[in-house]
Scaffold this motif. Structure first.
Motif, PDB file in Angstrom:
ATOM      1  N   PHE A  35       0.836  -1.203   0.000  1.00 49.20           N
ATOM      2  CA  PHE A  35       0.000   0.000   0.000  1.00 49.20           C
ATOM      3  C   PHE A  35       0.870   1.253   0.000  1.00 49.20           C
ATOM      4  O   PHE A  35       0.591   2.221  -0.699  1.00 49.20           O
ATOM      5  CB  PHE A  35      -0.947  -0.004   1.202  1.00 49.20           C
ATOM      6  CG  PHE A  35      -1.957  -1.111   1.146  1.00 49.20           C
ATOM      7  CD1 PHE A  35      -3.097  -0.997   0.363  1.00 49.20           C
ATOM      8  CD2 PHE A  35      -1.756  -2.288   1.867  1.00 49.20           C
ATOM      9  CE1 PHE A  35      -4.021  -2.018   0.296  1.00 49.20           C
ATOM     10  CE2 PHE A  35      -2.679  -3.314   1.812  1.00 49.20           C
ATOM     11  CZ  PHE A  35      -3.806  -3.190   1.023  1.00 49.20           C
ATOM     12  N   GLY A  36       1.931   1.233   0.792  1.00 49.87           N
ATOM     13  CA  GLY A  36       2.840   2.375   0.829  1.00 49.87           C
ATOM     14  C   GLY A  36       3.578   2.571  -0.476  1.00 49.87           C
ATOM     15  O   GLY A  36       3.761   3.710  -0.930  1.00 49.87           O
ATOM     16  N   ILE A  37       4.015   1.482  -1.085  1.00 46.01           N
ATOM     17  CA  ILE A  37       4.703   1.580  -2.374  1.00 46.01           C
ATOM     18  C   ILE A  37       3.775   2.182  -3.423  1.00 46.01           C
ATOM     19  O   ILE A  37       4.170   3.076  -4.175  1.00 46.01           O
ATOM     20  CB  ILE A  37       5.245   0.206  -2.815  1.00 46.01           C
ATOM     21  CG1 ILE A  37       6.417  -0.207  -1.915  1.00 46.01           C
ATOM     22  CG2 ILE A  37       5.663   0.222  -4.277  1.00 46.01           C
ATOM     23  CD1 ILE A  37       6.903  -1.638  -2.127  1.00 46.01           C
ATOM     24  N   ALA A  38       2.536   1.711  -3.465  1.00 47.86           N
ATOM     25  CA  ALA A  38       1.576   2.245  -4.436  1.00 47.86           C
ATOM     26  C   ALA A  38       1.355   3.737  -4.218  1.00 47.86           C
ATOM     27  O   ALA A  38       1.302   4.515  -5.177  1.00 47.86           O
ATOM     28  CB  ALA A  38       0.252   1.483  -4.343  1.00 47.86           C
ATOM     29  N   PHE A  39       1.273   4.154  -2.956  1.00 48.74           N
ATOM     30  CA  PHE A  39       1.088   5.572  -2.655  1.00 48.74           C
ATOM     31  C   PHE A  39       2.309   6.382  -3.102  1.00 48.74           C
ATOM     32  O   PHE A  39       2.165   7.428  -3.744  1.00 48.74           O
ATOM     33  CB  PHE A  39       0.840   5.763  -1.156  1.00 48.74           C
ATOM     34  CG  PHE A  39       0.738   7.197  -0.747  1.00 48.74           C
ATOM     35  CD1 PHE A  39      -0.396   7.942  -1.027  1.00 48.74           C
ATOM     36  CD2 PHE A  39       1.791   7.810  -0.075  1.00 48.74           C
ATOM     37  CE1 PHE A  39      -0.481   9.277  -0.652  1.00 48.74           C
ATOM     38  CE2 PHE A  39       1.712   9.141   0.299  1.00 48.74           C
ATOM     39  CZ  PHE A  39       0.568   9.880   0.016  1.00 48.74           C
ATOM     40  N   CYS A  40       3.500   5.912  -2.778  1.00 55.06           N
ATOM     41  CA  CYS A  40       4.732   6.617  -3.162  1.00 55.06           C
ATOM     42  C   CYS A  40       4.841   6.726  -4.681  1.00 55.06           C
ATOM     43  O   CYS A  40       5.214   7.786  -5.217  1.00 55.06           O
ATOM     44  CB  CYS A  40       5.960   5.917  -2.582  1.00 55.06           C
ATOM     45  SG  CYS A  40       6.070   6.009  -0.789  1.00 55.06           S
ATOM     46  N   GLN A  41       4.502   5.658  -5.368  1.00 52.83           N
ATOM     47  CA  GLN A  41       4.555   5.694  -6.836  1.00 52.83           C
ATOM     48  C   GLN A  41       3.508   6.646  -7.415  1.00 52.83           C
ATOM     49  O   GLN A  41       3.742   7.254  -8.459  1.00 52.83           O
ATOM     50  CB  GLN A  41       4.397   4.282  -7.404  1.00 52.83           C
ATOM     51  CG  GLN A  41       5.629   3.431  -7.162  1.00 52.83           C
ATOM     52  CD  GLN A  41       5.467   2.003  -7.615  1.00 52.83           C
ATOM     53  OE1 GLN A  41       4.353   1.461  -7.668  1.00 52.83           O
ATOM     54  NE2 GLN A  41       6.584   1.369  -7.942  1.00 52.83           N
ATOM     55  N   SER A  42       2.380   6.800  -6.733  1.00 49.54           N
ATOM     56  CA  SER A  42       1.376   7.757  -7.209  1.00 49.54           C
ATOM     57  C   SER A  42       1.884   9.192  -7.093  1.00 49.54           C
ATOM     58  O   SER A  42       1.487  10.061  -7.867  1.00 49.54           O
ATOM     59  CB  SER A  42       0.057   7.595  -6.443  1.00 49.54           C
ATOM     60  OG  SER A  42       0.146   8.138  -5.132  1.00 49.54           O
ATOM     61  N   LEU A  43       2.791   9.433  -6.156  1.00 48.06           N
ATOM     62  CA  LEU A  43       3.354  10.770  -5.974  1.00 48.06           C
ATOM     63  C   LEU A  43       4.586  11.024  -6.834  1.00 48.06           C
ATOM     64  O   LEU A  43       4.772  12.113  -7.364  1.00 48.06           O
ATOM     65  CB  LEU A  43       3.750  10.979  -4.510  1.00 48.06           C
ATOM     66  CG  LEU A  43       2.644  10.992  -3.468  1.00 48.06           C
ATOM     67  CD1 LEU A  43       3.245  11.112  -2.077  1.00 48.06           C
ATOM     68  CD2 LEU A  43       1.668  12.124  -3.730  1.00 48.06           C
ATOM     69  N   PHE A  44       5.445  10.006  -6.950  1.00 45.76           N
ATOM     70  CA  PHE A  44       6.763  10.194  -7.552  1.00 45.76           C
ATOM     71  C   PHE A  44       6.949   9.502  -8.901  1.00 45.76           C
ATOM     72  O   PHE A  44       8.004   9.604  -9.498  1.00 45.76           O
ATOM     73  CB  PHE A  44       7.855   9.730  -6.585  1.00 45.76           C
ATOM     74  CG  PHE A  44       7.930  10.547  -5.336  1.00 45.76           C
ATOM     75  CD1 PHE A  44       8.668  11.717  -5.293  1.00 45.76           C
ATOM     76  CD2 PHE A  44       7.248  10.161  -4.199  1.00 45.76           C
ATOM     77  CE1 PHE A  44       8.743  12.482  -4.144  1.00 45.76           C
ATOM     78  CE2 PHE A  44       7.313  10.914  -3.025  1.00 45.76           C
ATOM     79  CZ  PHE A  44       8.053  12.079  -3.004  1.00 45.76           C
TER      80      PHE A  44
END
Length: 125
Positions: A35-44
């Protein structure tokens, strides 16, 4: 709060960011990581690479910092390894910390490492 380290193509940490627990569905590691990886990828960007790190070093041995290396092979979940301070120092695979070839003196003095002589030198304070 959850912490995520951005990795380059050589698994070197570029930055560490904080993500809210709600973003990772209040799940513990390792369930929180996708979930955190998906969120980070949505930002960066979707091609960025991320790995979760523990501020308290509860998993992956050490809290990631810029310049650390992520090694995914140590069980159970990989390890963040700090930069090697001196060429002669060895990696302790129990802690994934660098250790000198000669133990630090325990006489209460303040010492610094001299790589040329591979010895501890007493500071003159």
């Amino acid at each position: 709060m959850a912490h995520f380290a951005q990795l380059d193509e050589h698994n070197t940490v570029l930055q560490v960011i904080v993500v809210s627990n709600g973003t990772v569905n209040n799940l513990p590691f390792p369930d929180s990581e996708p979930f955190g990886i998906a969120f980070c990828q949505s930002l960066f960007g979707e091609n960025t690479r991320w790995a979760q790190t523990s501020y308290n070093a509860n998993f992956r041995y050490n809290y990631a910092g810029i310049g650390f290396t992520f090694d995914p092979t140590p069980t159970p979940n990989g390890a963040f390894i700090p930069p090697k301070p001196y060429p002669s120092w060895l990696l302790d695979t129990n802690t994934f910390q660098w250790v000198p070839p000669v133990p630090y003196p325990d006489d209460g003095g303040t010492y610094y490492w001299d790589e040329a002589t591979q010895s501890w030198v007493l500071e003159n304070l």
